[in-house]
Design a protein around this motif. Structure first.
Motif, PDB file in Angstrom:
ATOM      1  N   SER A 165     136.325 -29.774  -6.310  1.00 32.90           N
ATOM      2  CA  SER A 165     137.232 -29.619  -5.160  1.00 32.90           C
ATOM      3  C   SER A 165     138.579 -29.077  -5.606  1.00 32.90           C
ATOM      4  CB  SER A 165     137.457 -30.967  -4.476  1.00 32.90           C
ATOM      5  OG  SER A 165     136.252 -31.485  -4.043  1.00 32.90           O
ATOM      6  N   ALA A 166     139.070 -29.595  -6.742  1.00 31.32           N
ATOM      7  CA  ALA A 166     140.371 -29.141  -7.242  1.00 31.32           C
ATOM      8  C   ALA A 166     140.314 -27.665  -7.628  1.00 31.32           C
ATOM      9  CB  ALA A 166     140.782 -29.982  -8.440  1.00 31.32           C
ATOM     10  N   GLU A 168     138.424 -25.431  -6.320  1.00 32.49           N
ATOM     11  CA  GLU A 168     138.389 -24.663  -5.072  1.00 32.49           C
ATOM     12  C   GLU A 168     139.803 -24.528  -4.492  1.00 32.49           C
ATOM     13  OE1 GLU A 168     134.551 -24.912  -2.473  1.00 32.49           O
ATOM     14  OE2 GLU A 168     136.119 -26.075  -1.532  1.00 32.49           O
ATOM     15  N   ALA A 169     140.545 -25.651  -4.534  1.00 32.94           N
ATOM     16  CA  ALA A 169     141.930 -25.613  -4.040  1.00 32.94           C
ATOM     17  C   ALA A 169     142.753 -24.621  -4.860  1.00 32.94           C
ATOM     18  CB  ALA A 169     142.543 -27.005  -4.110  1.00 32.94           C
ATOM     19  N   ALA A 170     142.534 -24.632  -6.176  1.00 32.84           N
ATOM     20  CA  ALA A 170     143.282 -23.730  -7.051  1.00 32.84           C
ATOM     21  C   ALA A 170     142.969 -22.268  -6.741  1.00 32.84           C
ATOM     22  CB  ALA A 170     142.957 -24.042  -8.508  1.00 32.84           C
ATOM     23  N   ARG A 171     141.739 -22.003  -6.376  1.00 31.97           N
ATOM     24  CA  ARG A 171     141.371 -20.618  -6.017  1.00 31.97           C
ATOM     25  C   ARG A 171     142.171 -20.164  -4.805  1.00 31.97           C
ATOM     26  NH1 ARG A 171     135.212 -18.937  -5.850  1.00 31.97           N
ATOM     27  NH2 ARG A 171     136.207 -16.945  -6.273  1.00 31.97           N
ATOM     28  N   THR A 172     142.286 -21.054  -3.808  1.00 33.08           N
ATOM     29  CA  THR A 172     143.031 -20.662  -2.605  1.00 33.08           C
ATOM     30  C   THR A 172     144.518 -20.496  -2.907  1.00 33.08           C
ATOM     31  OG1 THR A 172     143.491 -22.908  -1.840  1.00 33.08           O
ATOM     32  CG2 THR A 172     141.403 -21.930  -1.138  1.00 33.08           C
ATOM     33  N   ARG A 180     142.493 -21.247 -13.930  1.00 30.59           N
ATOM     34  CA  ARG A 180     141.858 -22.499 -13.493  1.00 30.59           C
ATOM     35  C   ARG A 180     141.392 -23.303 -14.709  1.00 30.59           C
ATOM     36  NH1 ARG A 180     139.582 -18.948  -9.613  1.00 30.59           N
ATOM     37  NH2 ARG A 180     137.487 -19.017 -10.497  1.00 30.59           N
ATOM     38  N   LEU A 184     143.684 -26.480 -15.033  1.00 29.60           N
ATOM     39  CA  LEU A 184     142.974 -27.593 -14.394  1.00 29.60           C
ATOM     40  C   LEU A 184     141.872 -28.200 -15.251  1.00 29.60           C
ATOM     41  CD1 LEU A 184     142.488 -26.520 -10.677  1.00 29.60           C
ATOM     42  CD2 LEU A 184     143.976 -28.262 -11.588  1.00 29.60           C
ATOM     43  N   SER A 188     142.139 -31.799 -17.165  1.00 29.32           N
ATOM     44  CA  SER A 188     141.327 -32.816 -16.492  1.00 29.32           C
ATOM     45  C   SER A 188     140.283 -33.414 -17.415  1.00 29.32           C
ATOM     46  CB  SER A 188     140.601 -32.211 -15.288  1.00 29.32           C
ATOM     47  OG  SER A 188     141.518 -31.749 -14.361  1.00 29.32           O
ATOM     48  N   GLY A 266     142.772 -36.877 -14.015  1.00 34.63           N
ATOM     49  CA  GLY A 266     141.897 -35.915 -13.353  1.00 34.63           C
ATOM     50  C   GLY A 266     142.587 -35.255 -12.209  1.00 34.63           C
ATOM     51  N   ALA A 267     142.027 -34.150 -11.804  1.00 37.55           N
ATOM     52  CA  ALA A 267     142.613 -33.432 -10.672  1.00 37.55           C
ATOM     53  C   ALA A 267     142.077 -34.009  -9.404  1.00 37.55           C
ATOM     54  CB  ALA A 267     142.269 -31.984 -10.788  1.00 37.55           C
TER      55      ALA A 267
ATOM     56  N   PRO B  71     138.705 -15.776  -2.872  1.00 33.74           N
ATOM     57  CA  PRO B  71     139.759 -16.644  -2.298  1.00 33.74           C
ATOM     58  C   PRO B  71     141.128 -16.390  -2.930  1.00 33.74           C
ATOM     59  CG  PRO B  71     137.828 -17.947  -2.836  1.00 33.74           C
ATOM     60  CD  PRO B  71     137.560 -16.567  -3.356  1.00 33.74           C
ATOM     61  N   GLU B  72     141.132 -16.197  -4.261  1.00 33.76           N
ATOM     62  CA  GLU B  72     142.407 -16.029  -4.955  1.00 33.76           C
ATOM     63  C   GLU B  72     143.093 -14.709  -4.622  1.00 33.76           C
ATOM     64  OE1 GLU B  72     139.439 -16.723  -6.244  1.00 33.76           O
ATOM     65  OE2 GLU B  72     139.130 -15.855  -8.235  1.00 33.76           O
ATOM     66  N   PHE B  80     143.525 -28.790   2.707  1.00 33.69           N
ATOM     67  CA  PHE B  80     142.194 -29.357   2.895  1.00 33.69           C
ATOM     68  C   PHE B  80     142.280 -30.762   3.495  1.00 33.69           C
ATOM     69  CE2 PHE B  80     141.677 -26.211  -0.433  1.00 33.69           C
ATOM     70  CZ  PHE B  80     140.501 -25.577  -0.076  1.00 33.69           C
ATOM     71  N   ARG B  84     143.261 -32.589  -1.901  1.00 28.57           N
ATOM     72  CA  ARG B  84     142.946 -31.983  -3.199  1.00 28.57           C
ATOM     73  C   ARG B  84     144.188 -31.737  -4.055  1.00 28.57           C
ATOM     74  NH1 ARG B  84     137.861 -28.009  -1.752  1.00 28.57           N
ATOM     75  NH2 ARG B  84     136.846 -29.505  -0.402  1.00 28.57           N
ATOM     76  N   PHE B  86     146.474 -32.089  -7.323  1.00 27.89           N
ATOM     77  CA  PHE B  86     146.137 -32.190  -8.735  1.00 27.89           C
ATOM     78  C   PHE B  86     146.830 -33.458  -9.258  1.00 27.89           C
ATOM     79  CE2 PHE B  86     146.510 -27.402  -8.100  1.00 27.89           C
ATOM     80  CZ  PHE B  86     145.196 -27.312  -7.641  1.00 27.89           C
ATOM     81  N   ASP B  87     146.051 -34.528  -9.362  1.00 26.91           N
ATOM     82  CA  ASP B  87     146.639 -35.845  -9.603  1.00 26.91           C
ATOM     83  C   ASP B  87     147.284 -36.015 -10.966  1.00 26.91           C
ATOM     84  OD1 ASP B  87     146.278 -36.863  -7.126  1.00 26.91           O
ATOM     85  OD2 ASP B  87     144.376 -37.850  -7.563  1.00 26.91           O
ATOM     86  N   PHE B  88     146.935 -35.179 -11.918  1.00 30.38           N
ATOM     87  CA  PHE B  88     147.536 -35.332 -13.248  1.00 30.38           C
ATOM     88  C   PHE B  88     148.878 -34.609 -13.337  1.00 30.38           C
ATOM     89  CE2 PHE B  88     146.606 -31.077 -14.809  1.00 30.38           C
ATOM     90  CZ  PHE B  88     145.630 -30.669 -13.919  1.00 30.38           C
ATOM     91  N   PHE B  97     152.457 -24.875  -8.391  1.00 27.19           N
ATOM     92  CA  PHE B  97     151.227 -24.300  -8.950  1.00 27.19           C
ATOM     93  C   PHE B  97     151.041 -22.832  -8.543  1.00 27.19           C
ATOM     94  CE2 PHE B  97     146.705 -23.450  -9.302  1.00 27.19           C
ATOM     95  CZ  PHE B  97     146.386 -24.031 -10.512  1.00 27.19           C
TER      96      PHE B  97
END
Lengths: 267, 336
Positions: A165-166, A168-172, A180, A184, A188, A266-267, B71-72, B80, B84, B86-88, B97
């Motif tokens: 999921s992370a 995918e978010a990074a791609r957007t 990535r 990420l 992670s 983790g992401a 997408p990029e 979302f 989503r 990035f928790d770290f 980012f």
């Protein structure tokens, strides 16, 4: 919370008793390695005389030093190979939907752990007999045993960190494949990779069954040296060898435990 | 930026998640894509974001075909449902980012991040690790992260799903202000009509992968094309028509001018006047009995038994005086 407390205390006591029961024999061996007197009733006059405990340790290192070096090299090679293979495999399993195929693949990778080491060794000799006695075949045997640890540790970390999921978010957000991976994936999975590397090192360092059949005298490992001390030497030598083995193994396991207990990164 | 989608079809495990749908999201407008679970809302968002390749159809940004863009490469800001983050990373690093991967110069990065954090009022907790943030704080950071990418359009997938009612209301209002201030095209995916009405002026109603109706929010509320749209967008009294004469309909003895060509009359609860027995005659209204009365905060929700008309609902400012009342429908009604 209060109602759970007695249960937690009971569980802790059981765990402590179990740990004590398991550790006492090892503690006796280690202590006797440093006390070559008859006090523990397991010593030998031959080794108690003269330089005492130091003599047994010196004897082990002089006689089985090559075995120790081989074990260290083997552990390093097989753990590195297991990490190199296990990282992408674990990541793929961790981000893939939990289908039957993915499950079957994971079980297949774990299969060597459930099989007798001698069977695995025999299978390897049957398939790759031309390489019998080669260090490469020994490394392969160890990789089979260490790979499940790297794959499962990385897959679990990927699942827990919801890395798919992370990503995918990074791609957007515009991140390229390389970005990535750099920003990420690596952060992670770094801790999982470190943990699995330490576990693989520990498993390989202590592996005996596969090695027993695959190793030639030229590639004897320290666990095979342990076997020799137990069968041919007196107890102080065996105790000293065991202590040296534990001195190599325990820090690896403690490191893996410490890394595994750190907050989830983790992401 | 204007977004067009043409004849989009997406099949998932043999099921058509999107079934040959076409439409557009106007430049600078806020559109809600509304429908129940399984209607295809999130699939549409994922196709627009480039996360799913459609089996058929095209997506255009300002007329340019972007169907094959990754997408990029689309420069969209996506929030979302599960955020989503990035928790770290810290909250600030999450927001940074997109500028970072776009290799924006450091000073400009800082400016963009601060601006995005200010817009969502997240400056106070920007330096905390993302993993320790509360639900509302995470929501704000997710929005700020999408905004810092300077997106051509914002796509928000059930953006308030994890928030409690009060927080939901306040963040919804903040988001509305931000989107309005930036003038960015925004598409809000939601199953919640309150969110849809609060944020969007335009609706796309989806049902089972197909577009049910498109239009201005108030238009769809008052003049829905189908019973499905009527009930999706709010509580609805649907009463069978006895007879139709041109643009007039007769319903249980009352004649009203009507729009639409349906077989049932739609009367929204707030359109139904509840009157005491002394003020209305049988030719002006329907006799009914109050079966339930609930305070809704600003007013009262009255449930009524109107005999052959069935159970009806009315919203009133003050509770009816007695159990037996008269119900007066509006002079003009809509049929579905």
């Amino acid at each position: 919370m209060k109602r759970r407390r007695p249960l937690i205390i009971f569980g802790a006591v059981v765990a402590l008793l179990l740990a004590t029961f398991l550790l006492v024999p090892l503690v006796v061996v280690v202590v006797s390695a440093f006390s070559p007197s008859a006090a523990l009733g397991v010593s030998s006059e031959q080794w108690a005389a003269g330089a005492g405990a130091g003599r047994a340790f010196r004897y082990v290192l002089a006689t089985y030093g090559a075995h120790l070096r081989t074990s260290a090299l083997l552990a390093l090679l097989s753990a590195s190979a297991a990490l190199a293979l296990g990282l992408p495999a674990g990541l793929s399993l961790g981000v893939a939907p939990r289908t039957r195929t993915a499950g079957a693949l994971e079980i297949l990778l774990t299969l060597p752990l459930a099989m007798p080491g001698l069977t695995v060794a025999l299978a390897l000799l049957t398939a790759y007999g031309a390489y019998a006695g080669d260090l490469g075949l020994l490394v392969l045997g160890h990789v089979l045993y260490t790979l499940p640890f790297t794959v499962r540790t990385v897959a679990a970390a990927a699942r827990m960190s919801a890395i798919a999921s992370a990503l995918e978010a990074a791609r957007t957000l515009g991140a390229t494949r390389v970005q990535r991976a750099r920003y990420l994936l690596l952060p992670s999975l770094r801790r999982a990779a470190q943990t699995s590397l330490l576990l693989a090192l520990a498993v390989s360092f202590g592996e005996f069954n596969v090695t027993f059949l695959l190793a030639t005298p030229a590639h004897g490992t320290f666990p095979t040296a342990l076997y020799l001390t137990y069968t041919t030497n007196s107890f102080p030598v065996a105790a000293a060898a065991t202590t040296i083995f534990l001195a190599g193994l325990v820090p690896l396991l403690a490191g893996a435990l410490w890394l595994g207990g750190e907050p989830q990164q983790g992401a | 930026m204007r977004i067009d989608f043409e004849h989009l079809t997406v099949e998932v495990s043999g099921h058509r998640a999107l079934d040959d749908i076409s439409g557009a999201f106007a430049s600078g407008g806020v559109t809600a894509v509304i429908g129940p679970s399984g209607a295809g809302k999130s699939t549409l968002l994922r196709v627009l974001a480039g996360l799913i390749a459609p089996d058929a159809g095209r997506v255009r940004f300002d007329g340019a075909d972007v169907t094959s863009l990754r997408p990029e490469e689309r420069r969209l800001g996506v929030v979302f449902q599960d955020l989503r983050l990035f928790d770290f990373l810290s909250a600030r690093d999450n927001v940074a980012f997109a500028p970072r991967v776009a290799r924006v110069p450091a000073s400009l990065q800082l400016e963009r991040v601060d601006e995005a954090l200010r817009l969502v009022r997240a400056g106070a907790f920007a330096d905390r690790p993302a993993r320790v943030l509360s639900g509302g704080e995470r929501q704000r950071i997710a929005i700020a992260r999408a905004l810092a990418a300077r997106p051509r359009a914002l796509l928000l997938d059930e953006p308030f799903a994890s928030l409690d009612a009060e927080l939901r209301r306040s963040i919804r209002e903040e988001l509305r202000e931000v989107v309005r201030a930036l003038g960015v095209t925004a598409v809000v995916i939601t199953h919640d009509r309150d969110d849809a009405f609060a944020l969007a002026s335009h609706f796309v109603v989806l049902s089972a992968g197909r577009i049910e109706q498109v239009g201005a929010s108030n238009e769809l509320y008052l003049h829905p094309a189908t019973e499905y749209v009527a009930t999706l967008l709010g509580e609805a009294n649907l009463v069978a028509i006895d007879a139709r004469e041109g643009d007039r309909v007769r319903v249980s003895g009352l004649v009203r001018s009507a729009t639409g060509n349906g077989r049932r009359v739609l009367i929204r609860p707030e359109q139904l006047r509840v009157a005491g027995a002394a003020t209305v005659t049988p030719t002006d209204g329907w006799a009914a009995r109050v079966t339930d009365l609930r305070c809704s905060g600003a007013g009262w929700r009255v449930q009524l038994d109107a005999g052959s008309l069935g159970p009806l609902i009315a919203y009133v400012a003050t509770p009816p005086a007695g159990e037996n009342v008269w119900l007066v429908p509006p002079e003009e009604v809509h049929t579905v």
